[in-house]
Design an enzyme around this catalytic site. Structure first.
Site, PDB file in Angstrom:
ATOM      1  N   ARG A  99      44.635  55.585   4.770  1.00  0.00           N
ATOM      2  CA  ARG A  99      45.229  54.422   5.420  1.00  0.00           C
ATOM      3  C   ARG A  99      45.125  54.474   6.936  1.00  0.00           C
ATOM      4  NH1 ARG A  99      44.369  50.111   5.318  1.00  0.00           N
ATOM      5  NH2 ARG A  99      44.439  50.349   3.063  1.00  0.00           N
ATOM      6  N   LYS A 134      46.209  43.314  27.893  1.00  0.00           N
ATOM      7  CA  LYS A 134      46.928  42.758  26.738  1.00  0.00           C
ATOM      8  C   LYS A 134      46.499  43.499  25.482  1.00  0.00           C
ATOM      9  CE  LYS A 134      47.329  38.270  28.985  1.00  0.00           C
ATOM     10  NZ  LYS A 134      46.937  36.844  28.972  1.00  0.00           N
ATOM     11  N   LYS A 166      48.880  39.240  41.934  1.00  0.00           N
ATOM     12  CA  LYS A 166      49.016  37.999  41.179  1.00  0.00           C
ATOM     13  C   LYS A 166      50.084  37.103  41.810  1.00  0.00           C
ATOM     14  CE  LYS A 166      47.948  38.254  36.849  1.00  0.00           C
ATOM     15  NZ  LYS A 166      47.985  38.496  35.373  1.00  0.00           N
ATOM     16  N   GLU A 196      44.574  37.080  42.744  1.00  0.00           N
ATOM     17  CA  GLU A 196      44.532  35.925  41.859  1.00  0.00           C
ATOM     18  C   GLU A 196      44.688  34.657  42.697  1.00  0.00           C
ATOM     19  OE1 GLU A 196      46.850  35.534  37.889  1.00  0.00           O
ATOM     20  OE2 GLU A 196      48.077  34.524  39.396  1.00  0.00           O
ATOM     21  N   ASP A 217      42.046  31.626  38.583  1.00  0.00           N
ATOM     22  CA  ASP A 217      42.993  31.539  37.473  1.00  0.00           C
ATOM     23  C   ASP A 217      43.168  30.104  36.993  1.00  0.00           C
ATOM     24  OD1 ASP A 217      44.965  32.608  35.660  1.00  0.00           O
ATOM     25  OD2 ASP A 217      46.486  31.712  36.963  1.00  0.00           O
TER      26      ASP A 217
END
Length: 282
Positions: A99, A134, A166, A196, A217
Site C-alpha cells: 500500500r 502548493k 507578494k 509579484e 499575477d
C-alpha cells in the site's frame, strides 16, 4: 535524484509505522511465513511513471531480502495493462509494503502525467512550466521530483531559498521599492528577488527596484504581452494565476519565460496502479 536518501529513509520508516504499526494482523494471520511469491505492478490507466526508486526503497525497508525489478524506465509512458515492475520474495513482506509503495507511486505518477500534459502544451515556445509550494505537507521533495520527471521545472523549494515579495509583503513593507531594498540589504548576493505585480504600474515599480524576477499575477494575455515588452529582458518574467491546459498555450505565446502552475501538485489525480500477486510455495 533530488533528495537525500537518508532523509527519504527516515520518512519511509515513519510512513510504514503509520500503516503497519505493531504488525499487519491480516497478513501475519493468513499467510504462512514460508510463502514466497512475485508481485506484479501494472498500470490500470495510461500515464507517465514516477517513483520507481521510491517504491523499491519501501519494499527493501520492509524486507531487505525482497528483490525489486523495474520493467520500465523512470519517466516512461505506459498504457493500460503494461507491467511497471515486479517484487519477489516473502509474500508477507510484499503485502505489508504494497500500500505505501503504491500510494507513493500513484501520487508521483499522477503529478508526472499532469506535468507532461502542460509541458507538451508549451513545447513549441520558450516558456518553462514550473511548480509551486502548493504541495502535500511532508511530500514536497518527492512531488517536486515528480514534476521534473514529467518534463517540468521547479520553482523555489521553500520560503528559505529565494525572496518572493507578494501583495501582502508589499502592503506590510509600504511599497515595492521598500520591500526590495529591505530584502537586498539582508540576503546574500547569490539569492534572487522576485516581485509579484498585478498591474503594469507595479511592473514598472519592480523594474525600477531591481527585481530579478517579475511575476505577472492574474493578468490578461494582452497585459502579459505588454509587460514582456516593457521588461525587455531586464528581468525573468513569470506568469501565474488562471493557468490551465486551455489557457497555458496562449500565455506562453506572450513571451513569458516561466509559467507557474499550482495544479501540478495541489489537485492532481493519482495514476491508477495495482499489484497482482503470484504465489510459489517452497
Amino acid at each position: 535524484m533530488m533528495w537525500n536518501k537518508r532523509e527519504l529513509q527516515r520518512k519511509i520508516e515513519e510512513w510504514l509505522h503509520e500503516d503497519i504499526g505493531f504488525g499487519d494482523v491480516t497478513t501475519m494471520n493468513t499467510i504462512p511465513e514460508s510463502e514466497q511469491g512475485i508481485g506484479i505492478l501494472y498500470a490500470k490507466e495510461a500515464g507517465i511513471i514516477a517513483g520507481l526508486p521510491i517504491a523499491q526503497q519501501v519494499f527493501e525497508t520492509v524486507d531487505p531480502d525482497l528483490s525489486f525489478s523495474a520493467k520500465v524506465e523512470e519517466g516512461a509512458r505506459v498504457e493500460i495493462g503494461d507491467q511497471i515492475a515486479e517484487v519477489s520474495g516473502s509474500v508477507r513482506s510484499i503485502l505489508s509494503g504494497e500500500r505505501l509503495a503504491l500510494n507513493l507511486m500513484q501520487r508521483l505518477s499522477g503529478i508526472a502525467t499532469k506535468t507532461s500534459e502542460y509541458a507538451a502544451a508549451v513545447a513549441e515556445t520558450n516558456a518553462r512550466v514550473v511548480d509551486t509550494r502548493k504541495t502535500t505537507p511532508g511530500l514536497r521533495f518527492l512531488e517536486k521530483y515528480a514534476v521534473r520527471v514529467g518534463g517540468g521545472y521547479n520553482h523555489r523549494f521553500a520560503l528559505y531559498d529565494a525572496v518572493m515579495i507578494k501583495d501582502n509583503h508589499i502592503k506590510g513593507a509600504g511599497g515595492i521599492a521598500q520591500a526590495v531594498a529591505a530584502a537586498r540589504a539582508a540576503i546574500p548576493h547569490t539569492m534572487t528577488v522576485e516581485v509579484e505585480a498585478e498591474s503594469l504600474d507595479q511592473v514598472r515599480e519592480a523594474l525600477d527596484a531591481g527585481a530579478d524576477i517579475i511575476m505577472l499575477d492574474n493578468m490578461s494575455t494582452e497585459q502579459m504581452a505588454e509587460a514582456v515588452q516593457l521588461i525587455d529582458r531586464r528581468a525573468v518574467v513569470e506568469a501565474s494565476g488562471g493557468v490551465n491546459l486551455e489557457t497555458i498555450g496562449s500565455i506562453a505565446k506572450t513571451g513569458v519565460d516561466v509559467i507557474s502552475v499550482g495544479a501540478l501538485t495541489h489537485s492532481v489525480k493519482a495514476l491508477d496502479i495495482s499489484l497482482d500477486l503470484n504465489t510459489r510455495k517452497r
